[in-house]
Design an enzyme around this catalytic site. Structure first.
Site, PDB file in Angstrom:
ATOM      1  N   ASP A  92       0.823  -1.208   0.000  1.00 33.61           N
ATOM      2  CA  ASP A  92       0.000   0.000   0.000  1.00 33.61           C
ATOM      3  C   ASP A  92       0.858   1.260   0.000  1.00 33.61           C
ATOM      4  OD1 ASP A  92      -2.481  -1.295   0.062  1.00 33.61           O
ATOM      5  OD2 ASP A  92      -2.418  -1.500   2.241  1.00 33.61           O
ATOM      6  N   TYR A 138       6.907  -9.740   7.098  1.00 37.55           N
ATOM      7  CA  TYR A 138       6.807  -8.297   7.311  1.00 37.55           C
ATOM      8  C   TYR A 138       7.377  -7.940   8.675  1.00 37.55           C
ATOM      9  CZ  TYR A 138       3.550  -7.717   3.367  1.00 37.55           C
ATOM     10  OH  TYR A 138       2.975  -7.677   2.121  1.00 37.55           O
TER      11      TYR A 138
END
Length: 256
Positions: free
Chosen positions: A52, A111
């Site tokens: 994003d 992540y």
């Protein structure tokens, strides 16, 4: 057409995300323009994860088919030259089999989310971490995170615009550790729902503040309702650190 795998690093701050857009700056768009300057024809890149706006990467993987063979180092160096001064770098390039796919061949993604937990605001890391001035209990957050491990319906942590066919995911790792004033949250799974990591982090912050108990994480998970979860953590703290592939496909990034 020869296929190349690219290991890509970028600062997501100035970008509207990975995915190419009609308006606005995207990582994919910058890379594809560089590829076209190298080979003279438009080429489409495919990435392991479509990050994003504002999300960073040290271990993004993409692949691209080029019209002719180039030495892998030439591909890396040429793309980096044509992308200057944008904050994107091809760390490595290699020729791979034509059946390799950056997204569909991946068997895991990792992540890192960084929270800086101190009273003073961030001067250097304001676009690379979430500043939380209220004291957080990292041990309670770690205990709450363990409630989310395994195969579950993660609807509570799924963005409303998520396009995944199913909310069922297997969360392999969700570790919370404190290193000085920094709280690091590592998440690993085969794949994630849209905003899943940031929504889990935002909810864990409530546990760290003492507003929720670690057991509340299990309760909101079972609710399967996004409105029952905590807020979405800011994009700035999130980094795609690695993508894993089968033994033949290798891996990317320090935690891939």
């Amino acid at each position: 057409m020869p296929r190349y795998r690219l290991l890509v690093e970028y600062d997501g701050t100035p970008f509207n995300g990975w995915q190419r857009q009609d308006k606005g700056l995207s990582v994919q768009g910058i890379l594809e323009k560089a590829v076209e300057k190298l080979c003279g024809v438009p080429c489409t890149l495919h990435a392991a994860g479509r990050t994003d706006a504002g999300v960073h990467a040290t271990g993004q993987v993409a692949h691209v088919d080029l019209p002719r063979d180039y030495p892998a180092d030439t591909v890396r160096d040429a793309l980096n030259y044509h992308m200057k001064p944008k904050p994107v770098a091809v760390v490595a390039a290699e020729l791979v089999d034509e059946d390799f796919h950056a997204r569909f061949s991946a068997v895991g993604r990792a992540y890192l989310y960084r929270i800086v937990n101190r009273r003073a605001p961030l001067a250097l890391d304001q676009h690379r971490a979430w500043w939380v001035p209220v004291a957080l209990d990292a041990e309670a957050m770690a205990e709450g995170a363990r409630r989310l491990l395994g195969h579950h319906d993660f609807s509570t942590f799924r963005a409303s615009e998520c396009q995944a066919k199913s909310p069922m995911k297997t969360l392999d790792v969700l570790d919370v550790t404190r290193v000085g004033e920094e709280i690091r949250i590592v998440a690993e799974a085969r794949s994630f729902l849209h905003h899943q990591v940031r929504n889990m982090v935002g909810t864990l912050k409530l546990v760290g503040e003492g507003k929720w108990s670690p057991d509340d994480m299990a309760k909101v998970l079972e609710a399967r309702d996004r409105t029952k979860g905590g807020p979405t953590a800011p994009a700035a703290g999130l980094v795609l650190t690695g993508v894993s592939y089968s033994a033949s496909g290798g891996k990317s990034g320090p935690t891939g």
